[in-house]
Design an enzyme around this catalytic site. Structure first.
Site, PDB file in Angstrom:
ATOM      1  N   THR A  87       5.829   3.361  -9.219  1.00  0.00           N
ATOM      2  CA  THR A  87       6.874   2.491  -9.762  1.00  0.00           C
ATOM      3  C   THR A  87       7.145   2.945 -11.183  1.00  0.00           C
ATOM      4  O   THR A  87       6.291   2.793 -12.062  1.00  0.00           O
ATOM      5  CB  THR A  87       6.435   1.017  -9.738  1.00  0.00           C
ATOM      6  N   LYS A 162      13.071  -1.763  -6.210  1.00  0.00           N
ATOM      7  CA  LYS A 162      11.745  -2.259  -6.592  1.00  0.00           C
ATOM      8  C   LYS A 162      11.819  -3.062  -7.887  1.00  0.00           C
ATOM      9  O   LYS A 162      11.215  -4.146  -8.004  1.00  0.00           O
ATOM     10  CB  LYS A 162      10.781  -1.081  -6.758  1.00  0.00           C
TER      11      LYS A 162
END
Length: 289
Positions: A87, A162
């Site tokens: 991420t 995300k």
């Protein structure tokens, strides 16, 4: 498939293990020297990537991703797919795609949701960005490591999804924790609040699946002294990424900005090393001032 897996931390190790169990040939590398039973170990990230059909990375941040890609892309096999499950910021994800593309490699940015438990169980959700050809080559591996995969669009779309998802999660968890803290001071039974909210308009994942109140709802980190399933500092990282992205495109995210401030205060104090749902005891110790 012959797979190189770079980054064998709390998430990467069980993901790599599941690929091994599925019969793939996996070579791993981690700067901390972490090993996984049955996994071949490489001496460097470049060695792990060389001659592989697919290379998967699970790394802490965008700066490290760029550095690792600078090392592994030149070692990549023509036609291989590079899958980044970290991420990171959208710009770093796009930069990694560009490096791979310039070397004739396929690439997918595919951050995950589901935490350590999902990584171990092979039930992660993958949010993927990249070309249709890249996604098609990566999909069999997503099916091993996860329960659901969504092709969100072109390069960087996975990271965008995300960041938006986790901004919602951070905001909603604060709201749920505030409600339980308020209920306590009003003398309302926690189980009664859960029974109402979980089947009413306040229903959300932070209540139904990950309730921050111990002994209420399905088992969650709250029932394990708030030991991290998803650490508070990782939530803060993701919220900061959301604000970086919002700044870059001039998007109004007032709740996201305030949630970032609240988690920054939490992590700087009693939230360090705790699950992000430990926001509940943190708020219980506060008053209006």
């Amino acid at each position: 498939m012959k797979i190189g897996f770079i980054g064998l931390g709390n998430m990467g190790a069980p993901m790599a293990a599941n690929l091994l169990k599925a019969g793939h040939e996996v070579t791993g590398f981690d700067v901390a020297g972490v090993t996984v039973e049955g996994l071949a170990n490489a001496g460097s990230a470049a060695d792990a990537a060389a001659g592989k059909d697919a290379v998967i990375t699970m790394l802490p941040n965008g700066e490290i991703l760029r550095s690792v890609y600078a090392e592994i892309v030149p070692a990549g096999e023509a036609g291989a797919v590079f899958i980044d499950c970290s991420t990171v910021d959208v710009d770093s994800a796009k930069a990694a795609h560009e490096m791979a593309k310039s070397a004739g490699l396929l690439s997918v940015d595919a951050p995950v949701s589901g935490g350590i438990g999902g990584a171990a169980a092979g039930t992660l959700t993958f949010m993927a960005g990249g070309s249709a050809d890249s996604f098609a080559k990566a999909m069999p591996l997503f099916e091993v490591m996860g329960g659901k995969t969504v092709h969100c669009g072109e390069a960087g779309a996975g990271q965008s999804a995300k960041i938006c998802n986790n901004m919602i999660l951070g905001i909603s968890m604060i709201g749920v924790c505030e409600a339980f803290a308020l209920a306590d001071k009003l003398g309302l039974d926690r189980q009664s609040l859960f029974d109402v909210v979980s089947t009413s308009s306040g229903s959300c994942w932070s209540v139904n699946a990950y309730c921050p109140a111990p002994g209420i709802g399905p088992k969650s980190p709250a029932d394990n002294d708030y030991k991290p399933g998803f650490a508070s500092d990782l939530m803060l990282k993701d919220l900061r990424l959301s604000q970086q992205a919002a700044e870059s495109v001039d998007a109004a995210t007032p709740m996201g900005a305030h949630a970032t401030e609240i988690y920054a205060d939490f992590v700087a104090g009693d939230g360090k090393g705790m699950d992000f749902s430990a926001m509940l005891p943190h708020l219980m110790g506060k008053g209006r001032a």
